[in-house]
Write a protein that holds these residues in place. Structure first.
Motif, mmCIF file in Angstrom:
data_model
loop_
_atom_site.group_PDB
_atom_site.id
_atom_site.type_symbol
_atom_site.label_atom_id
_atom_site.label_comp_id
_atom_site.label_asym_id
_atom_site.label_seq_id
_atom_site.Cartn_x
_atom_site.Cartn_y
_atom_site.Cartn_z
ATOM 1 N N LYS A 115 66.323 97.426 52.985
ATOM 2 C CA LYS A 115 64.914 97.686 53.016
ATOM 3 C C LYS A 115 64.583 98.907 53.751
ATOM 4 C CE LYS A 115 63.369 92.910 52.506
ATOM 5 N NZ LYS A 115 62.396 91.612 52.972
ATOM 6 N N THR A 116 65.453 99.679 54.524
ATOM 7 C CA THR A 116 65.169 100.611 55.417
ATOM 8 C C THR A 116 66.332 101.751 55.166
ATOM 9 O OG1 THR A 116 66.321 100.102 57.339
ATOM 10 C CG2 THR A 116 63.907 99.496 57.130
ATOM 11 N N ASP A 127 64.743 105.546 60.861
ATOM 12 C CA ASP A 127 64.656 104.587 59.770
ATOM 13 C C ASP A 127 63.219 104.459 59.064
ATOM 14 O OD1 ASP A 127 67.313 103.283 60.024
ATOM 15 O OD2 ASP A 127 66.679 102.826 62.137
ATOM 16 N N PRO A 184 61.150 102.877 55.494
ATOM 17 C CA PRO A 184 60.993 102.118 54.463
ATOM 18 C C PRO A 184 61.921 102.888 53.037
ATOM 19 C CG PRO A 184 58.909 102.128 55.300
ATOM 20 C CD PRO A 184 59.615 103.114 55.747
#
Length: 352
Positions: free
Chosen positions: A3-4, A20, A22
């Motif tokens: 997701k990141t 980091d 999205p």
């Protein structure tokens, strides 16, 4: 998919941090999601990095990148998951008056990756993933055959095509082409001029290593630190001046120098980026010489196919300019090197 992802984020002038963030998602049916495999730092990236172009904080930088398609929008017709593509640095609509006249750089809705709200609010490609809008128009598949490698093809999305267009729109075979500035775009312009059949190519700069690189393409190097370059250009052109002069720097002093090098009735081509509202120029010289001026945001997608074909044929090899290969995690140091002119071209690997 995670997701990141890691991305090079501009926090403030001269402050790049790898964070980091999205992973972006497709929001329009013409989008693709690209897994970035190579990305590069461009001279245009220095405009926000140095604060000459004011943009908001936390922008993901970068507009030179290639990679593999991870997902496609429902209206994408030319691409599929798994295709390897290079992206243009500029996104245009493809349907407006300017685009229909083959001038996508003048598209009212044009956007550039990694340059903030002022230039389209697109996340840049100095990241593990990037969303590419209008993907059928913006990207080109990387050819499976020919001599070009990924390092060459990467530059088809910006600097090689910018340099190529700067010459192609102004030059006839046999012309003398002078290039002011042996940075990446200037070197690409010199390489393109040789490939397109210039009678002679002259490159003006003050950095010996860059002049040596230009000479390896077949150009004549002129060191501006050793005297007025106009004397050398006049001597090489039977005192006419160059038929085409390319300002590949984007600075007032370089433009003034370029004006002095062009012959009467010649063409001044300006791919260098100018953000100043006004400049002080010898306008009477331009007028009396009858100089034609070509300039503006490059029409990248109009020339990418030609450039990639010449790369595949071994006629254009911009990967020779690469001086440093670094991991995306080293982005802060990479920008410092590039700003200090200690690197000609830096490739960043998003996987390290």
């Amino acid at each position: 998919m995670a997701k990141t992802m890691k991305a090079a984020v501009l926090k403030a002038p001269h402050l790049v941090e790898v964070e980091d963030v999205p992973v972006p998602t497709i929001t329009e049916p013409t989008d693709i999601l690209l897994r970035v495999e190579r990305t590069a730092i461009c001279g245009t990236d220095l405009h926000p990095y140095e604060g000459r172009l004011e943009i908001e904080s936390d922008v993901i930088l970068g507009h030179e990148f290639l990679g593999t398609v991870e997902a496609v929008g429902s209206a994408v017709g030319q691409l599929a998951e798994g295709d390897r593509v290079v992206s243009s640095c500029v996104v245009s609509c493809g349907a407006c008056y300017q685009c229909r006249r083959h001038q996508p750089g003048n598209c009212a809705g044009s956007r550039i990756f990694g340059l903030g709200l002022a230039l389209g609010d697109l996340d840049g490609g100095q990241a593990e993933y990037v969303v590419v809008p209008s993907a059928d128009l913006t990207t080109r598949k990387i050819p499976d055959s020919g001599t070009a490698n990924d390092d060459d093809i990467l530059f088809a999305g910006d600097i090689m095509t910018t340099g190529y267009e700067a010459v192609a729109r102004a030059m006839r075979p046999g012309d003398t082409v002078a290039v002011v500035g042996a940075g990446p775009v200037g070197l690409c312009a010199a390489m393109a001029a040789v490939a397109l059949g210039a009678g002679q190519v002259i490159v003006v700069d003050r950095v010996a290593a860059r002049l040596k690189e230009a000479e390896s393409y077949g150009a004549v190097g002129v060191d501006a630190s050793h005297g007025d370059p106009s004397d050398a250009v006049l001597d090489l052109t039977n005192w006419r001046g160059a038929d085409v002069v390319v300002d590949a720097v984007g600075h007032e002093s370089a433009l003034i120098s370029a004006i002095s090098l062009v012959r009467a009735g010649g063409t001044l081509s300006i791919p260098g980026v100018y953000t100043e509202e006004s400049l002080t120029l010898p306008f009477s010289e331009l007028y009396l010489k009858g100089v034609k001026v070509e300039m503006g945001v490059s029409h990248i997608t109009e020339y990418m196919d030609e450039v990639i074909a010449l790369m595949a044929a071994g006629k254009l090899n911009p990967s020779t300019m690469i001086s440093h290969r670094m991991g995306l995690s080293e982005s802060a140091e990479a920008y410092k090197l590039f700003e200090a002119r200690e690197a000609t071209k830096i490739i960043l690997d998003p996987r390290s």
